[in-house]
Design a protein around this motif. Sequence first.
Motif, mmCIF file in Angstrom:
data_model
loop_
_atom_site.group_PDB
_atom_site.id
_atom_site.type_symbol
_atom_site.label_atom_id
_atom_site.label_comp_id
_atom_site.label_asym_id
_atom_site.label_seq_id
_atom_site.Cartn_x
_atom_site.Cartn_y
_atom_site.Cartn_z
ATOM 1 N N LEU A 223 0.993 -1.221 -0.046
ATOM 2 C CA LEU A 223 0.082 0.178 0.020
ATOM 3 C C LEU A 223 0.814 1.178 0.156
ATOM 4 O O LEU A 223 1.810 1.482 0.904
ATOM 5 C CB LEU A 223 -0.710 0.074 1.177
ATOM 6 C CG LEU A 223 -2.160 -0.910 1.184
ATOM 7 C CD1 LEU A 223 -2.866 -0.395 2.766
ATOM 8 C CD2 LEU A 223 -3.111 -0.434 0.143
ATOM 9 N N GLN A 227 -1.415 6.087 -2.822
ATOM 10 C CA GLN A 227 -2.951 5.526 -3.088
ATOM 11 C C GLN A 227 -4.043 5.794 -2.346
ATOM 12 O O GLN A 227 -5.159 6.040 -2.540
ATOM 13 C CB GLN A 227 -2.440 3.982 -3.172
ATOM 14 C CG GLN A 227 -1.787 3.671 -4.403
ATOM 15 C CD GLN A 227 -1.264 2.188 -4.504
ATOM 16 O OE1 GLN A 227 -1.250 1.528 -3.291
ATOM 17 N NE2 GLN A 227 -1.185 1.426 -5.588
ATOM 18 N N VAL A 228 -3.469 5.594 -0.859
ATOM 19 C CA VAL A 228 -4.481 5.576 0.214
ATOM 20 C C VAL A 228 -4.168 6.920 1.230
ATOM 21 O O VAL A 228 -4.866 6.948 2.159
ATOM 22 C CB VAL A 228 -4.351 4.402 1.088
ATOM 23 C CG1 VAL A 228 -4.961 3.220 0.112
ATOM 24 C CG2 VAL A 228 -3.046 4.082 1.835
ATOM 25 N N GLN A 247 -7.800 8.198 2.701
ATOM 26 C CA GLN A 247 -8.533 7.892 1.784
ATOM 27 C C GLN A 247 -8.824 6.353 1.550
ATOM 28 O O GLN A 247 -7.891 5.687 1.936
ATOM 29 C CB GLN A 247 -8.336 8.562 0.585
ATOM 30 C CG GLN A 247 -6.854 7.876 -0.107
ATOM 31 C CD GLN A 247 -6.519 9.004 -1.061
ATOM 32 O OE1 GLN A 247 -6.252 10.191 -0.935
ATOM 33 N NE2 GLN A 247 -5.868 8.437 -2.200
ATOM 34 N N GLY A 248 -9.789 5.727 0.879
ATOM 35 C CA GLY A 248 -10.182 4.487 0.939
ATOM 36 C C GLY A 248 -10.562 3.711 1.868
ATOM 37 O O GLY A 248 -10.940 4.311 2.964
#
Length: 446
Positions: A223, A227-228, A247-248
Amino acid sequence: MSYDYDLFVIGGGSGGIAAARRAAGYGAKVGLAEVDRLGGTCVNRGCIPKKLMVYASHFPDFYEDATGYGWSPVNSQLDWPHLVSAIDKELRRLNDIYVTKLAEVDIHRTYSRLLDPHTVEAGDRKVTADKILIAVGGKPVHPSIQGIEHAVSSDAMFSLPEQPKRMLAIGSGYIASEFACILHHLGTEVTQFTKHDLILKGFDDDLREHLQNSMGEQGIRILQKSQVGWPVQIERVDSGLKVCFEQGDPIEVDLILSAVGRRPNLEKLGLENADVETSSGAIAVDEHSRTTQPNIYAVGDCTNRVNLTPVAIREGRAFVDTEYGKQPWVMSHENVPSAIFTTPEAASVGLGEAQARERYGNEAIDTYRARFAATYYALTPRRQRSMLKLVVERDSDRVLGVHMVGDHAAEIIQGMAIAVKMGAKKADFNATVGIHPSVAEEFVTM
């Protein structure tokens, strides 16, 4: 002036023990203070137990690979308590050896701190010394995340009462990456969070990319912060630990390893009492490991130069040989080899490509690389690929860096480190006959 000791060492890790033993061998009267097991981080909470766990993690792959060579399938289960107990037993054996080897050194089993340039408070005693060596190592730091108290550091990984079914490793350095691989190959579902696009910042980019891709292909979930976002909260729930990101979707795990870095262990050391200065949170030293107080020296991770066990040992021995053995020399921190005991293994010596181009100029550097599956994997269900790379200065033909991802990378790069240290040229590599069939021969046939 008369002192209780010629040398008093604060810290019984690799650097401190190496210095104390050698100084005593030269006839110095030596004292050493260590409240924990002798051997420091490497022996008790780092290199040695980690490498033993790495070995344990390889057996499932060996069992699977064997079927490709005609062996019947193996149905085997890991006995986690046995593994933890066996590792602890080996560490105790090593500690007993250290005690024996320090027979000529007075060991103080207590915390200690400086009272002045020549006086150390060791428990309820005050001792004086002509020279003092600080070798207190470092300790883990934790990121600022709400609920981070639910995470553990690498120090706790060797005494977990049971194997976690799901683990999140927060960090992109060698500690997080190694434990991600260890636990994954032992059967844990592993996610690794990295704030960078690639793990292992500071290493050659081809090495980083190849290793990260290999880990992902094996089933480790990577991860990325891009991305997150950053983890913002950790909370305990009925099913384990829930981690929420900026996020996510959140993820749930049974264990969170916090491995974002380490810092020098300087709290309550009394440096100010002896006018020993620090720089960027580490003890400031010169090339001879001398601090701003002329009779006080420091080696190892508390100086934050190159934080590796063999470096701390050599720094300690250089100090002692110079001060007590009448054999002055300086520890060089250039071209220090290092390894990452992931699966596959990675190792490196010298400059990475980006470092070389920055130092010598973009047009001054040539690179040579190879990617392939070793012969071993021809008959196995796996197709693990190796990556080998040379970084060369064009005009001088000197090899500036050697990098590898693949089985036995550390063993191979150890030999390559001698060549780099001696200033070998690409022509010297070309003139060397390879050992066939081997992975390492590719370094002399590129």
